[in-house]
Write a protein that holds these residues in place. Structure first.
Motif, PDB file in Angstrom:
ATOM      1  N   ASP A 102       0.827  -1.208   0.000  1.00 16.56           N
ATOM      2  CA  ASP A 102       0.000   0.000   0.000  1.00 16.56           C
ATOM      3  C   ASP A 102       0.863   1.261   0.000  1.00 16.56           C
ATOM      4  OD1 ASP A 102      -2.298  -1.494  -0.025  1.00 16.56           O
ATOM      5  OD2 ASP A 102      -2.676  -1.333   2.133  1.00 16.56           O
ATOM      6  N   TYR A 103       1.945   1.239   0.778  1.00 21.63           N
ATOM      7  CA  TYR A 103       2.825   2.413   0.797  1.00 21.63           C
ATOM      8  C   TYR A 103       3.552   2.580  -0.536  1.00 21.63           C
ATOM      9  CZ  TYR A 103       6.794   5.433   1.640  1.00 21.63           C
ATOM     10  OH  TYR A 103       7.727   6.436   1.518  1.00 21.63           O
ATOM     11  N   GLU A 104       4.035   1.488  -1.111  1.00 20.21           N
ATOM     12  CA  GLU A 104       4.745   1.565  -2.385  1.00 20.21           C
ATOM     13  C   GLU A 104       3.840   2.169  -3.459  1.00 20.21           C
ATOM     14  OE1 GLU A 104       7.727   0.960  -2.034  1.00 20.21           O
ATOM     15  OE2 GLU A 104       8.013  -0.668  -0.602  1.00 20.21           O
ATOM     16  N   VAL A 105       2.586   1.725  -3.494  1.00 17.69           N
ATOM     17  CA  VAL A 105       1.622   2.224  -4.471  1.00 17.69           C
ATOM     18  C   VAL A 105       1.335   3.706  -4.219  1.00 17.69           C
ATOM     19  CG1 VAL A 105      -0.772   2.055  -5.261  1.00 17.69           C
ATOM     20  CG2 VAL A 105       0.585  -0.024  -4.904  1.00 17.69           C
ATOM     21  N   ALA A 106       1.127   4.055  -2.963  1.00 17.37           N
ATOM     22  CA  ALA A 106       0.841   5.452  -2.627  1.00 17.37           C
ATOM     23  C   ALA A 106       2.022   6.351  -2.966  1.00 17.37           C
ATOM     24  CB  ALA A 106       0.496   5.571  -1.138  1.00 17.37           C
ATOM     25  N   ARG A 107       3.242   5.818  -2.807  1.00 11.71           N
ATOM     26  CA  ARG A 107       4.458   6.594  -3.114  1.00 11.71           C
ATOM     27  C   ARG A 107       4.535   6.939  -4.596  1.00 11.71           C
ATOM     28  NH1 ARG A 107       8.053   8.867  -4.831  1.00 11.71           N
ATOM     29  NH2 ARG A 107      10.186   9.206  -4.054  1.00 11.71           N
ATOM     30  N   VAL A 108       4.090   6.032  -5.456  1.00  7.10           N
ATOM     31  CA  VAL A 108       4.055   6.303  -6.894  1.00  7.10           C
ATOM     32  C   VAL A 108       2.873   7.217  -7.239  1.00  7.10           C
ATOM     33  CG1 VAL A 108       3.781   5.280  -9.185  1.00  7.10           C
ATOM     34  CG2 VAL A 108       5.222   4.143  -7.474  1.00  7.10           C
ATOM     35  N   ASN A 109       1.705   6.914  -6.659  1.00  3.77           N
ATOM     36  CA  ASN A 109       0.507   7.675  -6.988  1.00  3.77           C
ATOM     37  C   ASN A 109       0.585   9.143  -6.601  1.00  3.77           C
ATOM     38  OD1 ASN A 109      -0.960   5.650  -8.238  1.00  3.77           O
ATOM     39  ND2 ASN A 109      -1.956   4.966  -6.361  1.00  3.77           N
ATOM     40  N   VAL A 110       1.288   9.440  -5.522  1.00  2.00           N
ATOM     41  CA  VAL A 110       1.338  10.832  -5.064  1.00  2.00           C
ATOM     42  C   VAL A 110       2.011  11.739  -6.094  1.00  2.00           C
ATOM     43  CG1 VAL A 110       3.576  10.794  -3.863  1.00  2.00           C
ATOM     44  CG2 VAL A 110       1.701  12.235  -2.990  1.00  2.00           C
ATOM     45  N   LEU A 111       2.808  11.169  -6.983  1.00  2.00           N
ATOM     46  CA  LEU A 111       3.459  11.953  -8.027  1.00  2.00           C
ATOM     47  C   LEU A 111       2.769  11.832  -9.384  1.00  2.00           C
ATOM     48  CD1 LEU A 111       7.266  11.340  -7.333  1.00  2.00           C
ATOM     49  CD2 LEU A 111       5.880  13.315  -6.681  1.00  2.00           C
ATOM     50  N   TYR A 112       2.040  10.733  -9.609  1.00  2.00           N
ATOM     51  CA  TYR A 112       1.565  10.476 -10.969  1.00  2.00           C
ATOM     52  C   TYR A 112       0.054  10.274 -11.112  1.00  2.00           C
ATOM     53  CZ  TYR A 112       6.499  10.044 -11.860  1.00  2.00           C
ATOM     54  OH  TYR A 112       7.836  10.324 -11.954  1.00  2.00           O
ATOM     55  N   HIS A 113      -0.654   9.930 -10.046  1.00  2.00           N
ATOM     56  CA  HIS A 113      -2.109   9.751 -10.139  1.00  2.00           C
ATOM     57  C   HIS A 113      -2.779  11.107  -9.899  1.00  2.00           C
ATOM     58  CE1 HIS A 113      -6.154   8.343  -9.663  1.00  2.00           C
ATOM     59  NE2 HIS A 113      -5.809   7.067  -9.733  1.00  2.00           N
ATOM     60  N   PRO A 114      -3.529  11.636 -10.869  1.00  2.00           N
ATOM     61  CA  PRO A 114      -4.088  12.995 -10.735  1.00  2.00           C
ATOM     62  C   PRO A 114      -5.060  13.161  -9.574  1.00  2.00           C
ATOM     63  CG  PRO A 114      -5.067  11.844 -12.609  1.00  2.00           C
ATOM     64  CD  PRO A 114      -3.916  11.000 -12.147  1.00  2.00           C
ATOM     65  N   ASP A 115      -5.663  12.078  -9.080  1.00  2.00           N
ATOM     66  CA  ASP A 115      -6.630  12.181  -7.994  1.00  2.00           C
ATOM     67  C   ASP A 115      -6.053  11.820  -6.630  1.00  2.00           C
ATOM     68  OD1 ASP A 115      -8.600  12.857  -9.885  1.00  2.00           O
ATOM     69  OD2 ASP A 115      -9.055  10.735 -10.261  1.00  2.00           O
ATOM     70  N   LYS A 116      -4.734  11.525  -6.586  1.00  2.00           N
ATOM     71  CA  LYS A 116      -4.152  11.082  -5.320  1.00  2.00           C
ATOM     72  C   LYS A 116      -2.857  11.817  -5.001  1.00  2.00           C
ATOM     73  CE  LYS A 116      -6.275   6.520  -5.720  1.00  2.00           C
ATOM     74  NZ  LYS A 116      -6.096   5.050  -5.699  1.00  2.00           N
ATOM     75  N   GLN A 117      -2.862  13.131  -5.282  1.00  2.00           N
ATOM     76  CA  GLN A 117      -1.664  13.935  -5.078  1.00  2.00           C
ATOM     77  C   GLN A 117      -1.836  14.951  -3.957  1.00  2.00           C
ATOM     78  OE1 GLN A 117      -0.851  15.617  -8.946  1.00  2.00           O
ATOM     79  NE2 GLN A 117      -0.171  13.690  -9.797  1.00  2.00           N
ATOM     80  N   ARG A 118      -2.742  14.677  -3.030  1.00  2.00           N
ATOM     81  CA  ARG A 118      -3.045  15.658  -1.993  1.00  2.00           C
ATOM     82  C   ARG A 118      -1.997  15.694  -0.885  1.00  2.00           C
ATOM     83  NH1 ARG A 118      -7.897  13.079  -3.147  1.00  2.00           N
ATOM     84  NH2 ARG A 118      -9.462  14.390  -4.195  1.00  2.00           N
ATOM     85  N   SER A 119      -1.542  14.543  -0.456  1.00  2.00           N
ATOM     86  CA  SER A 119      -0.587  14.508   0.662  1.00  2.00           C
ATOM     87  C   SER A 119       0.413  13.382   0.471  1.00  2.00           C
ATOM     88  CB  SER A 119      -1.324  14.351   2.008  1.00  2.00           C
ATOM     89  OG  SER A 119      -2.049  13.144   2.028  1.00  2.00           O
ATOM     90  N   TRP A 120       1.619  13.602   0.972  1.00  2.00           N
ATOM     91  CA  TRP A 120       2.674  12.600   0.868  1.00  2.00           C
ATOM     92  C   TRP A 120       2.350  11.421   1.776  1.00  2.00           C
ATOM     93  CZ3 TRP A 120       6.323  12.901  -2.737  1.00  2.00           C
ATOM     94  CH2 TRP A 120       7.368  11.977  -2.690  1.00  2.00           C
ATOM     95  N   PRO A 121       2.443  10.187   1.276  1.00  2.00           N
ATOM     96  CA  PRO A 121       2.076   9.024   2.100  1.00  2.00           C
ATOM     97  C   PRO A 121       3.047   8.803   3.252  1.00  2.00           C
ATOM     98  CG  PRO A 121       3.121   8.311   0.058  1.00  2.00           C
ATOM     99  CD  PRO A 121       2.894   9.785  -0.068  1.00  2.00           C
ATOM    100  N   LYS A 122       2.506   8.274   4.353  1.00  3.40           N
ATOM    101  CA  LYS A 122       3.328   7.965   5.511  1.00  3.40           C
ATOM    102  C   LYS A 122       3.619   6.467   5.522  1.00  3.40           C
ATOM    103  CE  LYS A 122       1.576  11.721   8.393  1.00  3.40           C
ATOM    104  NZ  LYS A 122       0.919  12.092   9.678  1.00  3.40           N
ATOM    105  N   LYS A 123       4.892   6.137   5.706  1.00  5.06           N
ATOM    106  CA  LYS A 123       5.278   4.734   5.727  1.00  5.06           C
ATOM    107  C   LYS A 123       4.901   4.117   7.052  1.00  5.06           C
ATOM    108  CE  LYS A 123       9.053   1.730   4.273  1.00  5.06           C
ATOM    109  NZ  LYS A 123      10.417   1.699   3.742  1.00  5.06           N
TER     110      LYS A 123
END
Length: 237
Positions: free
Chosen positions: A215-236
């Motif tokens: 989940d963290y790995e996916v969120a780490r990629v999405n925060v830079l590239y998914h247009p709907d998931k760039q609100r906050s940096w994911p916490k590991k």
């Protein structure tokens, strides 16, 4: 490691002749000839690293820091198992090589590996009518099904496939960006996508449990590239 050689780059030499030159402009190339120490392997290779001079300060002495920019043969980011589809395996090995020299091209290879994975899973890749006849474009070619729609179809195939959907979708977004704005491709995110692909392949072809870290790995990629998931940096976790 058999031998190494460092040389100042031509651009760095040229800048050194200018009045505005400063220490931070210094650049070097380090070439290393390698040989595997494993007696059953003994593979030889070459590595090239780019070096930047970090001037002395209050906390550290002057030092040149080197970063790999080319490795051949490239080290495998993960083990490519024999049970993986041949096309997927070939694209993975190509991605391992491109990671060091062209992260954007590597991102494209990872995305292509996802397409071939879906082929192997029996997900339709061309639009057909009710009779199963491919619909053709104006140029006479079969119209492809978008990767987005293929992934949604893959998601319905079972529990494991559903669990892998978000992971593969994150690779789709990174691959899209790699194709259109390649200069902005984040190398660390590309590495994370390789880690994601590894976990998906192991889940599908080896029956292994998807790691909790996914989940963290996916969120780490999405925060830079998914247009709907760039609100906050994911916490590991």
């Amino acid at each position: 490691m058999q031998s190494l050689r460092t040389r100042q780059t031509g651009e760095s030499v040229s800048l050194g002749k200018q009045e505005y030159w400063e220490e931070s402009f210094h650049r070097e190339l380090l070439t290393v000839n390698t040989k595997c120490s494993n007696e059953n392997c003994k593979e030889v290779g070459t590595m090239v690293m780019h070096g930047e001079l970090h001037p002395q300060n209050d906390e550290a002495d002057e030092c040149v820091y080197f970063t790999p920019v080319y490795i051949n043969p490239a080290p495998a980011v993960f083990k490519v198992e024999k049970s993986y589809p041949n096309d997927v395996s070939m694209l993975c090995r190509s991605a391992f090589h491109l990671f060091w020299v062209d992260p954007a091209a590597c991102g494209n290879k990872i995305r292509a590996a996802v397409e071939r994975l879906l082929d192997d899973q029996g997900i339709e890749k061309t639009i057909t009518d009710r009779a199963g006849t491919p619909q053709l474009s104006k140029k006479g070619y079969p119209q492809p099904v978008s990767l987005n729609k293929r992934l949604k179809a893959f998601k319905t195939k079972g529990k494991v496939q559903s669990q892998c959907f978000d992971a593969l979708d994150s690779i789709r977004w990174l691959g899209n960006s790699s194709s259109h704005v390649s200069l902005d491709t984040d190398k660390y995110s590309v590495f994370k996508s390789l880690v994601i692909l590894k976990s998906v392949l192991e889940a599908i072809y080896l029956g292994r449990k998807i790691p909790d870290s996914m989940d963290y790995e996916v969120a780490r990629v999405n925060v830079l590239y998914h247009p709907d998931k760039q609100r906050s940096w994911p916490k590991k976790i």
